[in-house]
Design a protein around this motif. Structure first.
Motif, short mmCIF file in Angstrom:
data_model
loop_
_atom_site.label_atom_id
_atom_site.label_comp_id
_atom_site.label_asym_id
_atom_site.label_seq_id
_atom_site.Cartn_x
_atom_site.Cartn_y
_atom_site.Cartn_z
N GLN A 1 10.84 54.34 27.06
CA GLN A 1 9.98 53.31 27.64
C GLN A 1 8.77 53.10 26.74
O GLN A 1 8.19 54.07 26.22
CB GLN A 1 9.52 53.71 29.04
N GLN B 1 4.84 51.88 25.72
CA GLN B 1 3.49 52.06 26.25
C GLN B 1 3.34 53.35 27.06
O GLN B 1 2.75 53.37 28.14
CB GLN B 1 3.08 50.84 27.10
N THR B 2 3.90 54.42 26.53
CA THR B 2 3.73 55.74 27.14
C THR B 2 3.26 56.71 26.06
O THR B 2 3.16 56.36 24.88
CB THR B 2 5.05 56.26 27.73
N TYR B 3 3.01 57.94 26.48
CA TYR B 3 2.57 58.96 25.54
C TYR B 3 3.70 59.49 24.66
O TYR B 3 3.46 60.36 23.81
CB TYR B 3 1.92 60.13 26.29
N ASN C 1 3.35 58.76 31.54
CA ASN C 1 2.99 57.36 31.73
C ASN C 1 1.50 57.21 32.03
O ASN C 1 1.04 57.56 33.12
CB ASN C 1 3.81 56.75 32.87
N PRO C 2 0.70 56.67 31.10
CA PRO C 2 -0.74 56.51 31.34
C PRO C 2 -1.06 55.53 32.46
O PRO C 2 -2.16 55.55 33.01
CB PRO C 2 -1.28 56.00 29.99
N LYS C 3 -0.11 54.68 32.83
CA LYS C 3 -0.35 53.70 33.89
C LYS C 3 -0.43 54.35 35.27
O LYS C 3 -0.84 53.69 36.23
CB LYS C 3 0.75 52.64 33.88
N ASN C 4 -0.04 55.60 35.38
CA ASN C 4 -0.08 56.28 36.68
C ASN C 4 -1.49 56.60 37.14
O ASN C 4 -1.70 56.94 38.30
CB ASN C 4 0.77 57.55 36.64
N LYS C 5 -2.46 56.53 36.22
CA LYS C 5 -3.87 56.70 36.57
C LYS C 5 -4.12 57.98 37.37
O LYS C 5 -4.81 57.98 38.40
CB LYS C 5 -4.39 55.49 37.36
#
Length: 205
Positions: free
Chosen positions: A33, A35-37, A155-159
């Protein structure tokens, strides 16, 4: 057991999970995926948080397994990342202490992002003087019966919010304290105390 993704210069949350487990398993059979680390690390530069992204040959239309995604080495990204890291941390207390250990990651090309991330992990373990033993997942399971499934951390979107202790950073006076950066930030600022710091933190997910 801790199940987690191998990432590019993992952030502190990843390493807190890793050092506090007795059996480490890296997820290697999931779909890649963007845009992840998996191919991104965050460091503290002179202007604040700076994302370093490893370019990969991947399009969303052609689904690929993480282990099959190639690095796009034509961009000479290694030199760019090295210069950014040097600029950010050359004034830190322990940069010169670890510089030579990390240099092979910027001097030798690797074809696949998963392989490169595993190399990063192994060299970081040498710097931290900890056991680098791990196993790779043999298949992908969306739901798994494990106490410590930390794949969400990729996933950085998980905040997610982490209550990690503050430590001294090079540019704190300019931009304040920035939490959960790449392990490089902690390593260059805390040196041999890094492992003690990691073992003292907890993950509350």
């Amino acid at each position: 057991m801790c199940l987690i993704h191998p990432t590019y210069f993992p952030n502190i949350a990843h390493f807190v999970a890793i050092v506090n487990t007795n059996l480490l398993c890296f997820e290697s059979h999931d779909n890649y995926q963007k845009q992840t680390y998996r191919n991104r690390a965050e460091i503290y530069g002179a202007n604040g948080k700076l994302a370093l992204t490893v370019p990969v040959s991947y399009t969303q239309k052609q689904r690929q397994l993480y282990k099959d995604v190639r690095i796009y080495n034509e961009d000479k990204w290694q030199l760019q990342h090295l210069k950014s890291i040097q600029s950010a941390y050359r004034m830190s207390p322990f940069y010169e202490f670890y510089e030579d250990d990390l240099m092979p990651l910027f001097e030798t090309e690797t074809n696949f992002i998963l392989d490169f991330n595993l190399k990063c992990f192994e060299i970081l373990c040498e710097c931290l003087q900890i056991d680098s033993n791990y196993q790779l997942s043999s298949s992908y399971e969306k739901i798994i019966d494990l106490e410590h499934d930390y794949r969400v951390l990729v996933n950085p979107k998980n905040k997610l919010v982490f209550n990690f202790e503050n430590y001294t950073q090079v540019f704190t006076q300019k931009h304040g304290y920035i939490s959960n950066l790449s392990i490089l930030d902690l390593l260059f600022n805390e040196g041999p105390n890094t492992i003690n710091y990691l073992e003292a933190q907890t993950l509350n997910l």
